[in-house]
Write an enzyme that holds these catalytic residues in place. Structure first.
Site, PDB file in Angstrom:
ATOM      1  N   HIS A 141      28.783  41.030  70.825  1.00 56.38           N
ATOM      2  CA  HIS A 141      29.479  41.978  69.964  1.00 56.38           C
ATOM      3  C   HIS A 141      29.239  43.410  70.428  1.00 56.38           C
ATOM      4  O   HIS A 141      28.180  43.753  70.930  1.00 56.38           O
ATOM      5  CB  HIS A 141      29.032  41.803  68.515  1.00 56.38           C
ATOM      6  CG  HIS A 141      29.569  40.558  67.890  1.00 56.38           C
ATOM      7  ND1 HIS A 141      29.560  40.338  66.539  1.00 56.38           N
ATOM      8  CD2 HIS A 141      30.151  39.449  68.432  1.00 56.38           C
ATOM      9  CE1 HIS A 141      30.099  39.160  66.264  1.00 56.38           C
ATOM     10  NE2 HIS A 141      30.456  38.606  67.407  1.00 56.38           N
ATOM     11  N   GLU A 195      28.729  46.159  68.893  1.00 57.63           N
ATOM     12  CA  GLU A 195      27.634  46.925  68.276  1.00 57.63           C
ATOM     13  C   GLU A 195      26.326  46.673  69.017  1.00 57.63           C
ATOM     14  O   GLU A 195      25.557  47.610  69.265  1.00 57.63           O
ATOM     15  CB  GLU A 195      27.481  46.539  66.796  1.00 57.63           C
ATOM     16  CG  GLU A 195      28.686  46.855  65.939  1.00 57.63           C
ATOM     17  CD  GLU A 195      29.699  45.716  65.839  1.00 57.63           C
ATOM     18  OE1 GLU A 195      30.531  45.764  64.921  1.00 57.63           O
ATOM     19  OE2 GLU A 195      29.654  44.786  66.682  1.00 57.63           O
ATOM     20  N   CYS A 248      29.824  42.546  61.560  1.00 59.54           N
ATOM     21  CA  CYS A 248      29.531  41.268  60.924  1.00 59.54           C
ATOM     22  C   CYS A 248      28.105  41.334  60.356  1.00 59.54           C
ATOM     23  O   CYS A 248      27.367  42.301  60.599  1.00 59.54           O
ATOM     24  CB  CYS A 248      29.666  40.119  61.925  1.00 59.54           C
ATOM     25  SG  CYS A 248      28.362  40.069  63.180  1.00 59.54           S
ATOM     26  N   CYS A 278      25.353  41.676  63.130  1.00 61.81           N
ATOM     27  CA  CYS A 278      25.344  43.008  63.750  1.00 61.81           C
ATOM     28  C   CYS A 278      24.800  44.058  62.777  1.00 61.81           C
ATOM     29  O   CYS A 278      24.067  44.963  63.177  1.00 61.81           O
ATOM     30  CB  CYS A 278      26.742  43.390  64.231  1.00 61.81           C
ATOM     31  SG  CYS A 278      27.242  42.493  65.716  1.00 61.81           S
TER      32      CYS A 278
END
Length: 196
Positions: free
Chosen positions: A54, A56, A85, A88
């Site tokens: 991801h 992030e 999410c 994250c």
């Protein structure tokens, strides 16, 4: 290119209430160092999810490699196509606890909710509690991103139909998520008293 293509920005950051098919998350960032009353820009750019990681987490790895001076204050601003999410949000909250000299502002185009797990609202609450300032993107934020991160060929940003209405709707939804539970209960009690 350090700048995002216009079509990528307009497709991925459109603040639709239902954005099916938009699986990638894009993150535009600005890193500044604050020295007393002034601030100095250190870096800006954009990232997207890479090979199952991801965006992030990619950014946190990137900034951790900087070896930030603990005696200086830093401010990071993100503009993301999706809210983080749950996992994250946890990573970001832990990161912020490890760097008390760093502040993070996150402006989000859309709210992400995993269909098989309803943990994202809790993740956003924990992220907010860890000190991250989180808000939905407004026209002003899109305008800033267009002029800062997008290869716009000097074209003026023109919002799409529904941009303002969707921003207001999503901001209300985010506010309901971030309201402490006792305030929600107080509101429910007030509505019951009013017969609503």
């Amino acid at each position: 290119s350090i700048l995002m293509q216009r079509r990528l920005f307009l497709y991925n950051f459109r603040n639709l209430r239902k954005a099916k098919g938009r699986r990638e998350t894009y993150l535009c960032y600005v890193v500044k160092r604050r020295d007393s009353a002034t601030s100095c820009s250190l870096d800006f750019g954009y990232l997207r999810n890479q090979m199952g990681c991801h965006v992030e987490v990619l950014f946190l790895r990137y900034i951790a490699a900087w070896d930030l001076d603990p005696g200086r204050c830093y401010r990071i601003t993100w503009f993301t196509s999706w809210s983080p999410c749950y996992d994250c949000a946890q990573h970001i909250a832990n990161f912020l606890r490890s760097y008390p000299n760093l502040t993070l502002r996150i402006f989000m185009a859309r709210l992400y909710f995993c269909e098989d797990r309803k943990a994202e609202p809790e993740g956003l609450r924990r992220l907010h509690k860890a000190g991250a300032q989180i808000a939905m993107m407004t026209f002003k934020d899109y305008f800033y991103c267009w002029n800062t991160f997008v290869e716009n060929r000097e074209q003026t940003f023109k919002g799409w139909e529904g941009l303002h209405e969707n921003s207001v709707h999503l901001a209300r939804k985010l506010r309901r998520i971030l309201l402490p539970l006792y305030e929600v209960d107080d509101l429910r009690d007030a509505f019951k008293i009013l017969g609503l």
